[in-house]
Design an enzyme around this catalytic site. Structure first.
Site, PDB file in Angstrom:
ATOM      1  N   CYS A   1       4.531  21.202  -2.977  1.00  0.00           N
ATOM      2  CA  CYS A   1       5.151  22.470  -3.376  1.00  0.00           C
ATOM      3  C   CYS A   1       6.650  22.297  -3.198  1.00  0.00           C
ATOM      4  CB  CYS A   1       4.614  23.639  -2.556  1.00  0.00           C
ATOM      5  SG  CYS A   1       5.124  23.608  -0.845  1.00  0.00           S
TER       6      CYS A   1
ATOM      7  N   CYS B   1      12.787  29.005  13.590  1.00  0.00           N
ATOM      8  CA  CYS B   1      14.012  29.559  12.998  1.00  0.00           C
ATOM      9  C   CYS B   1      15.265  28.867  13.499  1.00  0.00           C
ATOM     10  CB  CYS B   1      14.136  31.035  13.344  1.00  0.00           C
ATOM     11  SG  CYS B   1      13.017  32.050  12.415  1.00  0.00           S
TER      12      CYS B   1
END
Ligand code: ZN
Length: 379
Positions: free
Chosen positions: A335, A186
């Site tokens: 993706c 993060c």
């Protein structure tokens, strides 16, 4: 475990649910739940479990609160900055519900202490952002026979799965090998602040269901959540008989640290291509000798814009459509961000496909590095 008058009042809306009722509430009171990581996931999970009346709540974290945590770690407020997370969290949870006990474990889990810490609890919630810890905790839960509710987040996406001893696959069945940094952290990757709220609440829901014996936990079902599209997709996961920790002939029989955590042999079989490396490969290949591009995004994303020659097999369908790759040229999974394609590689490896590759950073990286005119549809 009897409930006091104030507890009967506090948990009235639980007691009003016949499925949960007094007996369920008493089970929650008797329960001991360990939350690993007092961060984005651990914050909502711990708050809801404390509010729900889980009798003993343990928190593992060794960090101090930073200002940049407050965008998502709702256990803390501005005055908590600089304090130990475990101490600030303990205060906050006891202020919310003084009927419970909160145990602070201010430490980093490692092979030497993980069993000792986990042994004191009935159920474990993993909210760590360190992949190494996630595997350590998974292995310890398998070895101790403890239910484990895992979740992970990345940018705008997250996933969750529950392990129940003897009933389904573990996290290592899903991702046999991993390395730090694959999923990103993060701190570097960025994360939508509200995202862990959804996944952490799912973890707390699972814990309450398992402890009270209601509902159907997400065992053998990887639930993925895409905040941008507001879409949940479920992927079936089966237990691997050759899983290194929960399989028939486990090679991991005690917790182990870092260096050995990754199955380097299996990991080495996932090829990670940068966007420019893929461009060069595509340019150097011709006709049937070329790469087999498998775009694992949803059909609407694929139809909006895709690489020439790519085949669309959405990740949710990949498990039952892997046969379509048999005899094909080297598959390269694609993706939007590189996250679903890495899962696709893990699935392909589990099915015995040799050397799957994926585009690191996904088509977003392709647009940034190779083709600025390539517009990537929202996930
Ligand atoms: Zn396993």
């Amino acid at each position: 475990m009897t409930l006091s008058a104030s507890e009967l009042s506090r948990y009235h809306r639980h007691l009003a649910l016949p499925e949960l009722g007094k007996e369920g509430q008493q089970r929650l009171k008797a329960a001991r739940v360990l939350v690993i990581g007092a961060g984005g996931l651990g914050s909502p999970a711990a708050l809801y479990l404390a509010a729900a009346g889980v009798g003993t709540l343990g928190l593992v974290d060794c960090d101090r609160v930073e200002l940049s945590n407050l965008q998502r770690q709702v256990l803390f407020d501005t005055a908590s900055v600089g304090r130990l997370k475990t101490e600030a969290a303990r205060e906050r949870l006891l202020a919310l519900n003084p009927e419970i006990s909160v145990v602070a474990h201010t430490l980093t889990l490692c092979a030497a202490n993980v069993l000792e810490v986990l042994r004191g609890y009935d159920l474990v919630l993993d909210g760590t952002d360190r992949l190494v810890t996630r595997y350590l905790v998974n292995d310890a839960c398998v070895l101790l026979g403890r239910p484990l509710v895992s979740a992970a987040i990345h940018r705008f996406e997250g996933h969750a799965m529950t392990y129940l001893p003897g009933r389904g696959p573990c996290y290592r069945c899903l991702f046999p090998a991993a390395e730090e940094g694959v999923v990103g952290n993060c701190a570097q990757a960025g994360v939508l602040g509200v995202l862990p709220g959804v996944l952490g609440a799912i973890q707390a829901t699972e814990a309450i269901k398992i402890l009270t014996g209601i509902g159907e936990p997400i065992v053998g079902r990887l639930v993925t959540y895409d905040a941008l599209e507001l879409r949940f997709v479920e992927l079936p996961v089966t237990r691997r008989v050759d899983c290194a920790v929960c399989g028939e002939h486990p090679t991991i029989t005690a917790p182990r640290d870092d260096g050995e955590l990754c199955d380097a042999v299996a990991l080495a079989r996932v090829r990670r291509l940068t966007a420019s490396a893929l461009r060069d490969l595509l340019a150097s290949q011709s006709g049937s000798a070329g790469l087999f591009l498998v775009d694992v995004r949803e059909p609407h994303e694929f139809h909006s814009r895709h690489l020439q020659g790519a085949h669309n097999i959405p990740l949710a369908d990949l498990g039952r459509r892997l046969g379509e790759l048999e005899g094909e040229r080297s598959p390269v999974f694609l993706c939007r961000s590189g996250r679903r394609s890495l899962m696709a590689c893990a699935l392909a490896l589990r099915s015995g496909l040799e050397a799957p590759a994926h585009l690191e950073g996904g088509l977003l990286a392709w647009a940034a590095e190779v083709d600025p005119a390539f517009e990537v549809a929202a996930g």
